[in-house]
Design an enzyme around this catalytic site. Sequence first.
Site, PDB file in Angstrom:
ATOM      1  N   HIS A 241       0.794  -1.237   0.000  1.00 20.87           N
ATOM      2  CA  HIS A 241       0.000   0.000   0.000  1.00 20.87           C
ATOM      3  C   HIS A 241       0.831   1.295   0.000  1.00 20.87           C
ATOM      4  O   HIS A 241       0.800   2.069  -0.936  1.00 20.87           O
ATOM      5  CB  HIS A 241      -0.916   0.043   1.238  1.00 20.87           C
ATOM      6  CG  HIS A 241      -1.768  -1.143   1.439  1.00 20.87           C
ATOM      7  ND1 HIS A 241      -2.901  -1.410   0.696  1.00 20.87           N
ATOM      8  CD2 HIS A 241      -1.672  -2.154   2.338  1.00 20.87           C
ATOM      9  CE1 HIS A 241      -3.479  -2.516   1.135  1.00 20.87           C
ATOM     10  NE2 HIS A 241      -2.752  -2.997   2.112  1.00 20.87           N
TER      11      HIS A 241
HETATM   12  O1  RIB Z   1      -5.351  -0.248   4.578  1.00 15.77           O
HETATM   13  C1  RIB Z   1      -3.965  -0.187   4.359  1.00 15.77           C
HETATM   14  C2  RIB Z   1      -3.328   0.845   5.238  1.00 15.77           C
HETATM   15  O2  RIB Z   1      -3.546   0.476   6.600  1.00 15.77           O
HETATM   16  C3  RIB Z   1      -1.798   0.924   5.083  1.00 15.77           C
HETATM   17  O3  RIB Z   1      -1.366   2.231   5.348  1.00 15.77           O
HETATM   18  C4  RIB Z   1      -1.299  -0.008   6.138  1.00 15.77           C
HETATM   19  O4  RIB Z   1       0.009   0.357   6.604  1.00 15.77           O
HETATM   20  C5  RIB Z   1      -2.297   0.222   7.230  1.00 15.77           C
HETATM   21  O5  RIB Z   1      -1.898   1.394   7.948  1.00 15.77           O
END
Ligand code: RIB
Length: 311
Positions: A241
Amino acid sequence: MPQKIIIDTDPGQDDAVAILLALASPELEVLGITCVAGNVPLARTSRNARVVCELAGRVDVPVYAGCDGPMRRSLVTAEHVHGKTGLDGADLPDPTMPLQPTHAVEFLIDTLRAEPAGTVTLVPIGPLTNIASAFERAPDIISRVQRIVLMGGAYFEVGNITPAAEFNIYVDPEAAEIVFRSGVPLVVVPLDVTHKVLTTPARIDAFRALGTPVGDAVAGWTDFFERFDMAKYGSDGAPLHDPCTIAWLLRPALFAGREINVEIETEGRFTTGMTVADWWGVSGRAANALFLGNVDADGFYALLTERLARL
Ligand code: RIB
Ligand code: CA
């Protein structure tokens, strides 16, 4: 002139990779790293950010501890995804570099007041509590923010922590509402994009092939991090992500999206934390975000791996 950024983060293996990508990229000047409670509690996120800076050989980067929980709600964490430490998968030493004595929210306010208006981009990759708290405490800084590039939300991919909500928004929806209504130019990197950049075995092998402590750590983190998503989605890897925000700053042409209206649900019985993204323009509400929808995944991993090789 390098782009000045502040990374607001809840490391988290994917946050850690985002921080490394930023520190490896001369196009960016990281003014500071502000930590927030999210994936794991604040004591761990503020430790983990320093572990990553030391791994990158960048003890010069100031690290600040911020809010230890959402503005109006109790904290929800994600140890089930990131492990108890938040950086499971690589065994790294405790940091020796100190936390800065200033609270992260004060650092955000002071820095935005001190730097020329419109020259600092905020890159929140966790819950938006620190950013929203700074905006509430010092509204004068809002117009001074150049842009916010955040990882959060979803439209076609819907939710990952509830059927309707993505984790970063879900943890602090009131904070997200403040940020999305602030008027600051927003670039939103949702699950719609991050679910297209999976840590496949070949991509993890490329990290390991770097043959460096950074490459080994990133391979270990992604190996650990992916087990949850692969079991859940049956996918060929986990979505990486947070580095997508930094990649957008470095090479926006790798991504595609639309300027649309995005509102945050804060009262839904089943939908609290949902980013109500008007992808088809049916609401008549003014656009407030560049909401990304697609990415060149191979291009993203080529950029990421090439940059990690520099550390
Ligand atoms: O949903 C994904 C996000 O949530 C990313 O930033 C991961 O690190 C968690 O914080
Ligand atoms: Ca994160």
